[in-house]
Design an enzyme around this catalytic site. Structure first.
Site, PDB file in Angstrom:
ATOM      1  N   GLU A  99       0.826  -1.211   0.000  1.00 23.43           N
ATOM      2  CA  GLU A  99       0.000   0.000   0.000  1.00 23.43           C
ATOM      3  C   GLU A  99       0.860   1.261   0.000  1.00 23.43           C
ATOM      4  O   GLU A  99       0.548   2.238  -0.666  1.00 23.43           O
ATOM      5  CB  GLU A  99      -0.924   0.012   1.236  1.00 23.43           C
ATOM      6  CG  GLU A  99      -2.083  -0.949   1.137  1.00 23.43           C
ATOM      7  CD  GLU A  99      -3.012  -0.596  -0.018  1.00 23.43           C
ATOM      8  OE1 GLU A  99      -3.342   0.583  -0.199  1.00 23.43           O
ATOM      9  OE2 GLU A  99      -3.386  -1.511  -0.771  1.00 23.43           O
TER      10      GLU A  99
ATOM     11  N   CYS B 102     -16.173   2.332 -19.819  1.00 24.25           N
ATOM     12  CA  CYS B 102     -17.516   2.211 -19.236  1.00 24.25           C
ATOM     13  C   CYS B 102     -18.288   0.998 -19.768  1.00 24.25           C
ATOM     14  O   CYS B 102     -19.063   0.383 -19.041  1.00 24.25           O
ATOM     15  CB  CYS B 102     -18.310   3.488 -19.502  1.00 24.25           C
ATOM     16  SG  CYS B 102     -17.534   4.934 -18.776  1.00 24.25           S
TER      17      CYS B 102
ATOM     18  N   CYS C 135     -17.822  -1.918 -17.646  1.00 21.74           N
ATOM     19  CA  CYS C 135     -17.935  -1.680 -16.202  1.00 21.74           C
ATOM     20  C   CYS C 135     -19.227  -2.271 -15.631  1.00 21.74           C
ATOM     21  O   CYS C 135     -20.314  -2.060 -16.190  1.00 21.74           O
ATOM     22  CB  CYS C 135     -17.889  -0.176 -15.953  1.00 21.74           C
ATOM     23  SG  CYS C 135     -18.060   0.235 -14.221  1.00 21.74           S
TER      24      CYS C 135
HETATM   25  S1  SF4 Z   1     -17.850   3.888 -12.729  1.00 27.56           S
HETATM   26 FE1  SF4 Z   1     -17.842   2.608 -14.565  1.00 27.56          FE
HETATM   27  S2  SF4 Z   1     -19.435   3.430 -15.856  1.00 27.56           S
HETATM   28 FE2  SF4 Z   1     -18.951   4.984 -14.329  1.00 27.56          FE
HETATM   29  S3  SF4 Z   1     -17.427   6.270 -15.273  1.00 27.56           S
HETATM   30 FE3  SF4 Z   1     -16.326   4.716 -14.149  1.00 27.56          FE
HETATM   31  S4  SF4 Z   1     -15.963   3.087 -15.653  1.00 27.56           S
HETATM   32 FE4  SF4 Z   1     -17.555   4.408 -16.483  1.00 27.56          FE
END
Ligand code: SF4
Length: 352
Positions: free
Chosen positions: A38, A200, A203
């Site tokens: 860490e 994203c 995600c």
């Molecule tokens: S949390 Fe996931 S969906 Fe939201 S901005 Fe980050 S990568 Fe994109």
């Protein structure tokens, strides 16, 4: 900012499938091993840390060995990682753990935060990863994920926002699989919700992510705009040597490169001429200017202007902070990266 259902299960399911599980600190997750990782990972990328971590663990496999080591040796293992205060605090903390806690890590966040260099998020990471204790982290990666997921429109550096994010981080922390969850949320921030070009589409949080809905997730969390030019500083340093030995200076414990070995410094070339004979009791006949170069820190640029003086006789140093080293030993010291490169260059130049 209201917490959303199923946050942790989604993050864990993603981690089970795609998360990194073979990093060196993910094996044998003792508090000591997690702690070292860490601290090394603060401000530093995983790929950079791995070789340092492995070497460090070979030399200092347990806290008792680290506590007994001398500071030069610890800093030599840190040389090149930067932010050397981390290594000094870590070494100090190891000694406290051995002297006052019988080499056992405290079992609470508050107890760990008493040790030098350990803040709330690091303490929580140590306890949740190594002991499975339910305690949330809020490092840079997690701040970015939460800041985007909730489209936080104030700066996470502000006290009120930070407190709200801590509150969210704690509410999302599951009661089970605490170790996996901590690694998962860090991993998600480091590999998917990256600073630039977040992935994203891959995600597990995409469906409810408010930043994603704006089509410009990188806008979040909002950052304070402070684009000021970095100040510039310069220093003159001296390579005083012959083919066998080179003179090094131990830097003070505080300030840049604190506690590392470096080259003797001067404020100007005239200063070198004026003071070298007196300070190092050596006759100066010829000064060779070497190529100057720039080293950039997070908060300023440093222009380094080195000079080389070849000497015949090695003198006895009056001030303790100066010491002669063989070239081989000098290169193996805990040195700032630009100084190590400079020494290697001079070595090639004079053919040692
Ligand atoms: S949390 Fe996931 S969906 Fe939201 S901005 Fe980050 S990568 Fe994109």
């Amino acid at each position: 900012m209201q917490p959303v259902d199923n946050f942790a299960p989604r993050v864990l399911a993603w981690f089970d499938k795609y998360g990194r599980k073979n990093l060196p600190w993910q094996e044998n997750k003792t508090p000591y091993r997690v702690w070292i990782s860490e601290i090394m990972l603060q401000q530093t990328r995983v790929t950079t840390v791995i070789p340092y971590y492995n070497k460090f663990m070979q030399s200092f496999p347990i806290v008792d060995v680290l506590a007994k080591a001398n500071q030069n040796s610890v800093l030599a293992h840190w040389s090149g990682l930067g932010y050397y205060a981390r290594a000094r605090y870590m070494h100090k903390a190891a000694r406290i753990l051995v002297d006052e806690f019988e080499s056992e890590f405290p079992n609470t966040v508050a107890g760990l935060c008493e040790l030098p260099g350990i803040g709330r998020s690091t303490a929580s990471a140590i306890l949740s990863i190594s002991r499975g204790i339910k305690t949330a982290i809020l490092d840079g990666n997690v701040k970015r994920v939460l800041g985007r997921f909730h489209a936080v429109s104030s700066c996470p550096g502000e006290k009120k926002t930070e407190m709200a994010m801590w509150d969210l981080a704690e509410r999302y922390m599951p009661s089970e699989r605490c170790s996996d969850y901590t690694q998962a949320i860090m991993d998600l921030g480091a590999t998917l919700c990256t600073r630039f070009k977040p992935k994203c589409l891959l995600c597990p949080l995409e469906e409810d992510c408010l930043a994603r809905k704006t089509e410009d997730p990188m806008r979040f969390p909002i950052r304070k705009l402070k684009k000021v030019a970095k100040p510039e500083k310069s220093l003159q340093c001296l390579v005083l040597s012959n083919e066998q030995q080179v003179l090094m200076e131990k830097r003070p414990q505080t300030g840049i490169w604190g506690g590392l070995w470096s080259l003797p410094e001067f404020s100007s070339e005239e200063d070198i001429v004026m003071h070298t004979e007196q300070r190092f009791q050596t006759q100066v006949t010829n000064i060779t200017p070497l190529n100057s170069f720039r080293h950039t820190f997070s908060h300023y640029h440093l222009d380094i202007e080195p000079s080389y003086i070849r000497i015949d006789e090695i003198s006895v140093m009056i001030e303790e902070k100066y010491q002669w080293f063989s070239w081989k030993d000098a290169i193996a010291l805990g040195l700032p990266t630009p100084i190590r490169s400079l020494l290697n260059e001079v070595r090639n130049l004079i053919g040692t």
